[in-house]
Write a protein that holds these residues in place. Structure first.
Motif, short mmCIF file in Angstrom:
data_model
loop_
_atom_site.label_atom_id
_atom_site.label_comp_id
_atom_site.label_asym_id
_atom_site.label_seq_id
_atom_site.Cartn_x
_atom_site.Cartn_y
_atom_site.Cartn_z
N PRO A 171 10.09 16.51 -4.63
CA PRO A 171 9.75 17.92 -5.41
C PRO A 171 11.34 18.18 -5.82
O PRO A 171 12.32 18.21 -5.06
CB PRO A 171 9.59 18.83 -4.21
N GLY A 172 11.33 18.75 -7.25
CA GLY A 172 12.46 19.17 -7.59
C GLY A 172 13.43 18.20 -8.37
O GLY A 172 14.41 18.47 -9.01
N ALA A 173 12.95 17.06 -8.28
CA ALA A 173 13.84 15.77 -9.02
C ALA A 173 13.81 15.92 -10.39
O ALA A 173 12.52 16.04 -10.84
CB ALA A 173 13.27 14.47 -8.21
N PRO A 174 14.88 15.73 -11.02
CA PRO A 174 15.13 15.75 -12.53
C PRO A 174 14.26 14.50 -13.03
O PRO A 174 14.04 14.40 -14.25
CB PRO A 174 16.53 15.70 -12.86
N ASP A 175 14.12 13.36 -12.51
CA ASP A 175 13.60 12.11 -12.85
C ASP A 175 13.19 11.14 -11.75
O ASP A 175 13.00 11.76 -10.67
CB ASP A 175 14.50 11.31 -13.78
N ASP A 176 12.64 10.06 -12.02
CA ASP A 176 12.30 8.99 -11.10
C ASP A 176 13.33 7.84 -10.69
O ASP A 176 12.87 7.19 -10.13
CB ASP A 176 10.84 8.33 -11.35
N SER A 177 14.62 8.26 -10.85
CA SER A 177 15.39 7.22 -10.37
C SER A 177 15.51 7.09 -8.94
O SER A 177 15.90 5.96 -8.36
CB SER A 177 16.73 7.77 -10.74
N TYR A 178 14.94 8.27 -8.21
CA TYR A 178 14.78 7.96 -6.76
C TYR A 178 13.37 8.47 -6.48
O TYR A 178 13.00 9.50 -7.01
CB TYR A 178 15.81 8.71 -5.97
N VAL A 179 12.71 7.65 -5.55
CA VAL A 179 11.28 8.20 -5.21
C VAL A 179 11.01 7.89 -3.85
O VAL A 179 11.77 6.98 -3.21
CB VAL A 179 10.35 7.53 -6.17
N LEU A 180 10.07 8.48 -3.22
CA LEU A 180 9.75 8.47 -1.91
C LEU A 180 8.38 7.43 -2.03
O LEU A 180 7.51 7.55 -2.87
CB LEU A 180 9.18 9.70 -1.43
N LEU A 181 8.51 6.60 -1.06
CA LEU A 181 7.28 5.73 -0.74
C LEU A 181 6.50 6.09 0.22
O LEU A 181 7.07 6.36 1.54
CB LEU A 181 8.07 4.14 -0.43
N SER A 182 5.25 6.41 0.17
CA SER A 182 4.38 6.96 1.03
C SER A 182 3.33 6.04 1.62
O SER A 182 2.71 5.52 0.90
CB SER A 182 3.88 8.41 0.42
N ALA A 183 3.03 6.41 2.88
CA ALA A 183 2.02 5.62 3.43
C ALA A 183 0.97 6.61 3.91
O ALA A 183 1.33 7.58 4.70
CB ALA A 183 2.25 4.82 4.62
N ALA A 184 -0.21 6.87 3.44
CA ALA A 184 -1.25 7.76 3.84
C ALA A 184 -0.87 9.19 3.58
O ALA A 184 -0.98 9.95 4.50
CB ALA A 184 -1.61 7.56 5.16
N GLY A 185 0.13 9.40 2.59
CA GLY A 185 0.60 10.71 2.18
C GLY A 185 1.85 11.09 2.84
O GLY A 185 2.34 12.25 2.59
N ARG A 186 2.21 10.19 3.65
CA ARG A 186 3.79 10.48 4.55
C ARG A 186 4.72 9.71 3.97
O ARG A 186 4.61 8.26 4.06
CB ARG A 186 3.40 10.44 6.12
N PRO A 187 5.59 10.36 3.70
CA PRO A 187 7.06 9.36 3.19
C PRO A 187 7.53 8.67 4.50
O PRO A 187 7.81 9.14 5.45
CB PRO A 187 8.04 10.39 2.89
N VAL A 188 7.82 7.25 4.17
CA VAL A 188 8.19 6.13 4.91
C VAL A 188 9.30 5.53 4.52
O VAL A 188 10.17 4.92 5.60
CB VAL A 188 7.10 5.38 5.68
N GLY A 235 0.77 -1.22 -0.13
CA GLY A 235 0.22 -0.04 -0.08
C GLY A 235 0.97 1.24 0.05
O GLY A 235 0.31 2.49 0.39
N LEU A 236 2.03 1.03 -0.34
CA LEU A 236 3.06 2.35 -0.65
C LEU A 236 2.98 2.95 -1.88
O LEU A 236 3.11 1.95 -2.76
CB LEU A 236 4.30 1.89 -0.14
N ARG A 237 2.63 4.43 -1.85
CA ARG A 237 2.55 5.04 -3.24
C ARG A 237 3.97 5.61 -3.44
O ARG A 237 4.76 6.33 -2.78
CB ARG A 237 1.51 5.90 -3.12
N ALA A 238 4.70 5.48 -4.93
CA ALA A 238 5.76 6.33 -5.00
C ALA A 238 5.50 7.64 -5.72
O ALA A 238 4.64 7.64 -6.55
CB ALA A 238 6.27 5.31 -6.03
N SER A 239 6.49 8.49 -5.33
CA SER A 239 6.28 9.71 -6.09
C SER A 239 7.63 10.46 -5.86
O SER A 239 8.25 10.08 -5.00
CB SER A 239 5.26 10.86 -5.61
N ALA A 240 8.15 11.25 -6.93
CA ALA A 240 9.43 11.53 -7.20
C ALA A 240 9.47 12.96 -5.99
O ALA A 240 8.50 13.66 -6.04
CB ALA A 240 9.97 12.25 -8.44
#
Length: 229
Positions: free
Chosen positions: A140-157, A133-138
């Protein structure tokens, strides 16, 4: 009909080693850990669990979940192989799920971040969404999606990193634990004196200064001096 699982959160780590006495001595000298039973403490605060197991040694990320059965079932539907609490994902990584697991508080000598290392980022992001149930998003300001944050209920974990050359030959696929330290360079040098190996020399990244290490039994981890919040 299957619903998306309640997001699972990385809650701590377990070290599995065939020689617990040697592992305890290494981390006591490296990080100042003390021990009571199977629990390692940093400055009196729980930092990790140590378990006996076969070689090679490894660090396991433990996900704290409300319903371990539901998460395990979702992981299996997403292609994982289950072995009790152990989940072996289809990309080559592994983790553990525990209902009601205590979430380790970040701090010196303790886990402060978790990242999934992979050469197949799209497949990894799909698996973590479907299984955990973790959602990936780059960021802010990242040039690409080589690194993403995995978030639970909108909070990066946690994070997910596309392993570039030559890191893909140095670091294993799967979950990496980051242990907070004040001096990554000094800890990296001390690890070598204690019989460990330096996999990735100390360097600055957006989240802090890091060094990837392997302990004498082969368990891989990263130390980090986090950027001040």
């Amino acid at each position: 009909m299957h619903t998306t699982p309640t997001p699972a959160v990385p809650g701590g780590v377990e070290l599995v080693s065939a020689d617990l006495d040697a592992s305890r001595a290494f981390y006591a000298d490296l990080l100042g850990w003390t021990y009571a039973g199977s629990t390692a403490f940093a400055d009196g605060v729980p930092a990790a669990e140590l378990r006996s197991g076969g070689a090679p040694a490894r660090w396991w990320t433990v996900f704290a979940v409300d319903d371990s059965g539901a998460v395990s079932a979702a992981a299996a539907r997403a292609g994982a192989r289950l072995d009790g609490d152990d989940v072996h994902d289809p990309l080559g990584g592994s983790f553990r799920v525990r209902a009601g697991a205590h979430v380790v508080a970040p701090g010196p000598g303790r886990p402060c971040w978790y990242e999934y290392m992979t050469t197949a980022p799209d497949a990894a992001d799909r698996f973590h969404a479907d299984a955990l149930g973790l959602r990936a998003s780059a960021p802010p300001g990242a040039p690409d999606d080589s690194y993403v944050l995995l978030s639970a209920a909108g909070r990066p974990v946690a994070g997910r990193l596309l392993l570039p050359l030559p890191l893909d030959t140095l670091l294993p696929t799967g979950w990496m634990v980051y242990l907070a330290v004040a001096d990554p360079d000094g800890v990296a040098a001390q690890a070598g004196r204690l019989g460990g190996r330096l996999l990735v020399p100390p360097r600055d990244v957006p989240t802090g200064r890091v060094a990837a290490l392997a302990d004498p039994a082969g368990a891989v981890f990263t130390v980090i001096r986090p950027v001040p919040a």
